[in-house]
Design a protein around this motif. Sequence first.
Motif, PDB file in Angstrom:
ATOM      1  N   PRO A 127      85.208 129.480 -28.510  1.00  0.00           N
ATOM      2  CA  PRO A 127      85.082 130.933 -28.329  1.00  0.00           C
ATOM      3  C   PRO A 127      84.125 131.318 -27.198  1.00  0.00           C
ATOM      4  N   LEU A 128      83.013 130.572 -27.056  1.00  0.00           N
ATOM      5  CA  LEU A 128      82.074 130.912 -25.976  1.00  0.00           C
ATOM      6  C   LEU A 128      82.733 130.692 -24.615  1.00  0.00           C
ATOM      7  N   HIS A 129      83.552 129.641 -24.551  1.00  0.00           N
ATOM      8  CA  HIS A 129      84.272 129.387 -23.301  1.00  0.00           C
ATOM      9  C   HIS A 129      85.295 130.493 -23.032  1.00  0.00           C
ATOM     10  N   ILE A 130      85.991 130.911 -24.113  1.00  0.00           N
ATOM     11  CA  ILE A 130      86.984 131.976 -23.944  1.00  0.00           C
ATOM     12  C   ILE A 130      86.294 133.264 -23.460  1.00  0.00           C
ATOM     13  N   ARG A 166      92.548 136.367 -28.922  1.00  0.00           N
ATOM     14  CA  ARG A 166      92.192 135.242 -28.071  1.00  0.00           C
ATOM     15  C   ARG A 166      92.884 135.367 -26.707  1.00  0.00           C
ATOM     16  N   ARG A 167      94.188 135.745 -26.752  1.00  0.00           N
ATOM     17  CA  ARG A 167      94.939 135.906 -25.494  1.00  0.00           C
ATOM     18  C   ARG A 167      94.337 137.039 -24.671  1.00  0.00           C
ATOM     19  N   ALA A 168      93.991 138.136 -25.368  1.00  0.00           N
ATOM     20  CA  ALA A 168      93.443 139.288 -24.644  1.00  0.00           C
ATOM     21  C   ALA A 168      92.118 138.908 -23.978  1.00  0.00           C
ATOM     22  N   LEU A 169      91.270 138.165 -24.704  1.00  0.00           N
ATOM     23  CA  LEU A 169      89.965 137.787 -24.145  1.00  0.00           C
ATOM     24  C   LEU A 169      90.135 136.833 -22.959  1.00  0.00           C
ATOM     25  N   SER A 170      91.054 135.857 -23.101  1.00  0.00           N
ATOM     26  CA  SER A 170      91.293 134.901 -22.009  1.00  0.00           C
ATOM     27  C   SER A 170      91.809 135.649 -20.785  1.00  0.00           C
ATOM     28  N   THR A 182      95.485 128.342 -18.892  1.00  0.00           N
ATOM     29  CA  THR A 182      94.595 129.004 -19.856  1.00  0.00           C
ATOM     30  C   THR A 182      93.247 128.315 -19.802  1.00  0.00           C
ATOM     31  N   PRO A 183      92.167 128.986 -20.246  1.00  0.00           N
ATOM     32  CA  PRO A 183      90.838 128.385 -20.144  1.00  0.00           C
ATOM     33  C   PRO A 183      90.774 126.989 -20.725  1.00  0.00           C
ATOM     34  N   GLU A 184      91.431 126.766 -21.846  1.00  0.00           N
ATOM     35  CA  GLU A 184      91.344 125.442 -22.462  1.00  0.00           C
ATOM     36  C   GLU A 184      91.997 124.378 -21.615  1.00  0.00           C
ATOM     37  N   LYS A 185      93.099 124.788 -20.926  1.00  0.00           N
ATOM     38  CA  LYS A 185      93.835 123.774 -20.191  1.00  0.00           C
ATOM     39  C   LYS A 185      93.131 123.348 -18.920  1.00  0.00           C
ATOM     40  N   GLN A 186      92.111 124.110 -18.520  1.00  0.00           N
ATOM     41  CA  GLN A 186      91.410 123.724 -17.314  1.00  0.00           C
ATOM     42  C   GLN A 186      90.595 122.460 -17.525  1.00  0.00           C
ATOM     43  N   HIS A 213      89.045 137.584 -18.862  1.00  0.00           N
ATOM     44  CA  HIS A 213      88.164 136.922 -17.901  1.00  0.00           C
ATOM     45  C   HIS A 213      88.930 136.252 -16.765  1.00  0.00           C
ATOM     46  N   ARG A 214      90.235 135.970 -16.997  1.00  0.00           N
ATOM     47  CA  ARG A 214      91.050 135.474 -15.863  1.00  0.00           C
ATOM     48  C   ARG A 214      91.176 136.572 -14.821  1.00  0.00           C
ATOM     49  N   LYS A 215      91.369 137.812 -15.329  1.00  0.00           N
ATOM     50  CA  LYS A 215      91.512 138.959 -14.443  1.00  0.00           C
ATOM     51  C   LYS A 215      90.197 139.184 -13.686  1.00  0.00           C
TER      52      LYS A 215
END
Length: 239
Positions: free
Chosen positions: A59-62, A197-201, A229-233, A204-206
């Motif tokens: 979650p902190l990463h997201i 989770r999608r909205a938060l990801s 997605t953040p996790e896949k990085q 910050h991508r935006k």
Amino acid sequence: MKNWSRLQLLTHILCWLPLFVLAAAYFTNNLTINPIQAATQRSGDIAIIILLASLAMTPLHILFNLPQLLKLRRPLGLYAFFYAALHMLTYTGWDYQFDFNLIFASIADKPYILIGLAALCLLTPLALTSHRWWQKRLGKLWKRLHQLVYLTAVLAVIHLAMAVKGDFLRLQGDIWKPLAATLVLSLLLVVRIPPLRRALSARHRKGRAVKITPGPVNRRSDSGLSAVTPEKQTETPNH
Ligand code: HEM
């Protein structure tokens, strides 16, 4: 020693520290007048804090786009298991000298021990299969298996709520620890609800896309990351 980053090194130091503090307090006779109870309580507290910390990394990463935190999930999970095992051994070995007749009798008296035991039983296969080798070997099953960590955390919080001297449901007595743990765990679970989770990801991508200034180098790096997605990085999609 592996090539640890400063953050990883700090995490290992912080996770060993409570054990040294506990041992130092014991050997200098500063572990209260009831050292067994104090050691059981402290090891339990440390286990639950580290368990929740391990769940907080994704979650902190997201929320803040900190991919380096994802690498801390595995060590934190293992330290949580280590302290939970120590906590259980303090109770069964130090307090009850592995006298299982007495231990079973005490469970009848303190049913929260069974819940703690269930939490530890769930945590054990997760700790045993935490290595990347198992992750590759088990594939999708590994991810499903490791999602059990949430159930473990829920059981651990219930165990804590029942173990403290107070009435958690009536908000009476010494209940600040289970209250804090419930609040933290609820937040961690809410952040994982897929649409949120999608909205938060996406947010910050935006944010990152706006910050990047146009230019050949930046444009290339942006297109490389924005589809991911953040996790896949980073490696190991875990909890
Ligand atoms: C993931 C597994 C577990 C976690 C995270 C955990 C955590 C905790 C926590 C946070 C407490 C409250 C400490 C306090 O009062 O500040 C506690 C109490 C206790 N736990 Fe666990 N526990 C776990 C498993 C177990 C197991 C397997 C046993 C025994 C076989 C056990 C026995 C106890 C006992 C006896 C207490 C009460 C200590 C006292 O107040 O005298 N726990 N545990």
